[in-house]
Design an enzyme around this catalytic site. Structure first.
Site, short mmCIF file in Angstrom:
data_model
loop_
_atom_site.label_atom_id
_atom_site.label_comp_id
_atom_site.label_asym_id
_atom_site.label_seq_id
_atom_site.Cartn_x
_atom_site.Cartn_y
_atom_site.Cartn_z
N THR A 162 0.80 -1.50 0.16
CA THR A 162 0.13 -0.44 -0.20
C THR A 162 0.57 1.43 0.01
OG1 THR A 162 -1.43 -1.07 1.31
CG2 THR A 162 -2.09 1.26 1.23
N ARG A 198 -1.83 4.98 7.39
CA ARG A 198 -2.15 3.64 8.09
C ARG A 198 -2.04 3.69 9.20
NH1 ARG A 198 -2.78 -0.57 4.11
NH2 ARG A 198 -3.34 -2.91 5.42
#
Ligand SMILES: [Zn+2]
Lengths: 157, 310
Positions: B55, B104
């Site tokens: 990601t 995140r």
């Protein structure tokens, strides 16, 4: 003392607050919501009293005390149809249903241990996703982690 | 929050149909124009309190191809959180340096909280088991690209429907587009009641199946496969029993519609047999590539940057 149980349950109050129409299962949560343990006033708690609408109900009477609406409305989390009577000089001068707000700020703690609110100094926020009634629980959703909790399982902050 | 239409992107459930359509339009633009200077002079912070190389690389590539610069960290153990700093303090500090924060975090709701304390927009790159909206946008873009539309599609979700946050987010996002869902999973990993109720409340047709049958495959426009993880099962024997029931093989695709495409959020283990990789229905590798365009779309939209006239 020859006061029978029935008389005690309906004992007259000169001044104070009577909260009625609380499902029995919600009574002790409601007591905790009002922080009654710390109150130096006469408190009468009726449990499992007969009720036409609820089958069994609870009732809370508090002498010489008038609560803020914001405090009373917390009861709606477990008893959305509870009725608050304000008594002055033996008369009911005000009678109203508790009101469940759309969101609860810093009242309920999230049950999800991985929620940010349990790991950071911050206020909690829950949104009411189901308003509930005498037989169905209120449902709250954490604004942060999206976990839902039934009103009766909600823990206070 | 800053002005000029800048805004955080935290959850797909909060996104309106118009916002989703705008992001899809932007994704298509960036597929045509992957390299630009739209972010020239801007700094994007990528704060990965939990490592996720895949990601992070996708977001950082997106910023680089937009001509912006990246600061940040890829692991909380190298960041100030390991010294006990609150998320609030870290975010407020970084917001002084960056124009946008991509984060995140292992805690659920962390991105929402960050968006409330940050003076610059926050993009959620995954918060625990809660939300991962950029994955959902790349899924939606992949569906749109392969089917030519999002409306009136039959989408079959297979595998771990209980814990799979990607299927939950996709389900919520599709509510704007009249989908029909087929949920294929064992009892242990069935779609939670909460999401079935979401379907009913939004008038979405769905069926639940225990068997990954030729009939279900034959009516699907999209098959969305997910990983069935051993650790989800209390009883290891139960895992052995079901793991192969939800594996897709080439031979199962015989009666499929010509437009069928197979998606998977990756990484896969063995839920898609390698013999499927060469089939025209296999789309999971291109799907990952769409992540770049979807993330370019999210970043420019969050910053309120207008795209050049085409
Ligand atoms: Zn929470």
């Amino acid at each position: 003392m020859n006061t029978d149980k029935k008389e005690l349950a309906v004992a007259a109050l000169r001044d104070g607050t009577v909260i009625d129409h609380i499902p029995s299962a919600a009574l002790f949560n409601a007591v905790r919501f009002l922080d009654l343990e710390k109150l130096p006033k006469a408190v009468t708690i009726g449990y499992n009293l007969a009720s036409k609408k609820l089958g069994r109900k609870g009732i809370i009477k508090v002498a010489d005390t008038f609560f803020d609406d914001a405090v009373l409305n917390r009861i709606a989390i477990v008893a959305p149809n509870a009725v608050v009577n304000t008594i002055r000089d033996f008369e009911v001068v005000d009678k109203k249903r508790v009101q469940l707000p759309d969101s609860l700020i810093d009242i309920v703690r999230c049950n999800n241990p991985k929620c940010i609110t349990n790991n950071e100094p911050m206020r909690t926020r829950f949104d009411v996703v189901e308003r509930g009634d005498d037989t169905h629980d209120v449902k709250l959703r954490c604004h942060y982690c999206n976990h839902t909790v039934d009103g009766l399982d909600a823990h206070f902050k | 929050m800053s002005s000029t239409g800048a805004h955080s992107f935290v959850s797909i459930a909060q996104a309106s149909k118009e916002q989703i359509e705008e992001l899809l339009k932007r994704s298509a633009y960036f597929e045509q124009h992957p390299n630009s200077e739209l972010l020239k002079g801007r700094v994007v912070a990528t704060l990965f309190f939990e490592p996720s190389t895949r990601t992070r690389l996708s977001f950082e590539t997106a910023v680089n191809r937009l001509g912006g610069r990246v600061i940040g960290f890829s692991d909380a153990s190298t960041s100030s959180t390991s010294k006990g700093e609150t998320l609030n303090d870290t975010i407020r500090m970084v917001a002084n340096y960056a124009d946008l924060i991509v984060m995140r975090h292992y805690l659920e709701g962390a991105a929402q909280w960050a968006s409330e304390v940050s003076s610059v927009p926050v993009v959620n790159a995954g918060d625990g088991a809660n939300q991962h909206p950029s994955q959902t946008m790349l899924d939606l873009y992949s569906i749109l690209k392969t089917q030519g539309r999002l409306e009136d599609l039959t989408i079959t979700m297979v595998g771990d429907l209980k814990y799979g946050r990607t299927v939950h987010s996709l389900l919520q996002a599709m509510k704007h587009f009249r989908p029909r869902f087929r949920f294929v999973a064992s009892h242990e990993l069935a779609m939670p009641e909460e999401y079935l109720r979401f379907c009913r409340e939004n008038g979405i047709e769905y069926e639940e199946h225990l068997e990954f049958s030729p009939e279900v495959i034959a009516e699907s426009d999209i098959i969305y496969m997910t990983r069935v993880q051993r650790e989800r099962f209390a009883d290891p024997l139960e895992y052995e029993k079901v793991k192969d029931l939800y594996t897709l093989r080439k031979s199962m695709l015989e009666g499929a519609k010509p437009n069928l495409k197979i998606l998977h959020p990756l990484p896969r283990v063995n839920e898609i047999d390698r013999d499927v990789d060469e089939c025209p229905e296999a789309y999971y590798f291109e799907q990952a590539r769409n992540g770049l365009f979807a993330r370019q779309a999210i970043i420019t939209d969050a910053l309120g940057i207008e795209l050049p006239e085409q």
